[in-house]
Motif scaffolding. Structure first.
Motif, short mmCIF file in Angstrom:
data_model
loop_
_atom_site.label_atom_id
_atom_site.label_comp_id
_atom_site.label_asym_id
_atom_site.label_seq_id
_atom_site.Cartn_x
_atom_site.Cartn_y
_atom_site.Cartn_z
N UNK A 71 2.03 94.53 119.04
CA UNK A 71 2.46 93.77 120.19
C UNK A 71 2.74 92.33 119.79
N UNK A 72 3.97 91.86 120.02
CA UNK A 72 4.33 90.49 119.63
C UNK A 72 5.26 89.89 120.67
N UNK A 73 4.93 88.65 121.07
CA UNK A 73 5.65 87.93 122.12
C UNK A 73 5.96 86.55 121.58
N UNK A 74 7.25 86.19 121.55
CA UNK A 74 7.70 84.93 120.95
C UNK A 74 8.73 84.32 121.89
N UNK A 88 5.88 97.43 120.12
CA UNK A 88 5.72 98.27 118.94
C UNK A 88 6.69 99.43 118.91
N UNK A 89 7.38 99.68 120.02
CA UNK A 89 8.38 100.74 120.08
C UNK A 89 9.77 100.18 120.39
N UNK A 90 9.82 99.25 121.33
CA UNK A 90 11.08 98.68 121.79
C UNK A 90 11.07 97.17 121.61
N UNK A 91 12.21 96.62 121.21
CA UNK A 91 12.38 95.18 121.08
C UNK A 91 13.34 94.69 122.15
#
Length: 216
Positions: A71-74, A88-91
């Motif tokens: 999980x990454x939020x920028x 982790x699945x969709x960007x």
């Protein structure tokens, strides 16, 4: 999107040079130690892009959140709002000014270097970098220098610094003279983040460009 994905870490495990002060712990192992206990992380990030002549090309204010493993939020808040978020699945790449979101399948090898490191993927760096470690006298500050082994790498060196066990900065020194610096502040570690933070619901009325396999 390129402004947020300029530092793609194409990485495999580390070839490292042990520092003289860490006979029982290699630089990569020390880096692992500093990152190991991070399950969630929120931080304010100042991003500087500096030209070869020293002029600041762009300064951005960013809010980031991390939820291991993927999980990454920028979110760039200023000057040009933009959000890159993945579960982790969709960007999802949302650009409010364009009223557009681009959806792609997530590929962890294309993530920001910050995401690569904070997600604990240091074991995959060795085929690309040699790592040197310079600690200070009282072991309160650590400077890691990643030297590309590939002569065709776009980087001259990548510097990662920690102060009092917390990530302080990541500095990308490009061969073309340009430099990218991420400075981390207001860190909140292991405070609990909801999974829904890493999913994106497009606002009504915006353009949706779905490049994912399911959207083709």
């Amino acid at each position: 999107m390129r402004s947020l994905l300029t530092a793609l870490a194409v990485v495999c495990s580390l070839h490292i040079t042990p520092g003289p002060l860490f006979a029982q712990e290699t630089p990569r192992e020390k880096l692992d130690t500093l990152l190991r206990d991070i399950e969630t992380l929120s931080a304010s990030v100042t991003q500087l892009i500096v030209e070869s002549d020293g002029a600041v090309l762009e300064e951005s204010a960013i809010q980031m959140h991390l939820l291991r493993p993927d999980g990454f939020y920028w979110e760039t808040l200023d000057p040009f709002p933009e959000l890159v978020v993945t579960d982790g699945n969709t960007l999802w790449n949302y650009q409010p000014d364009l009223e557009q979101v681009v959806i792609e399948d997530w590929d962890s090898t294309r993530s920001e270097l910050a995401a690569q490191l904070l997600s604990g993927r240091t074991d995959r760096l060795s085929e690309e970098y040699r790592i040197d470690l310079t600690p200070d006298a009282d072991d309160s500050e650590f400077l890691f220098q990643l030297h590309p082994l590939d002569a065709d790498s776009v980087y001259r060196v990548i510097r990662i610094s920690f102060l009092q066990q917390e990530l302080e900065s990541i500095h990308l020194d490009h061969k073309n003279g340009q430099q990218t610096l991420w400075q981390f502040s207001n860190q909140r570690r292991n405070k609990g983040l909801e999974h829904k933070l890493f999913e994106f619901e497009p606002p009504a009325g915006i353009e949706i460009v779905d490049n994912s396999l399911s959207g083709r």
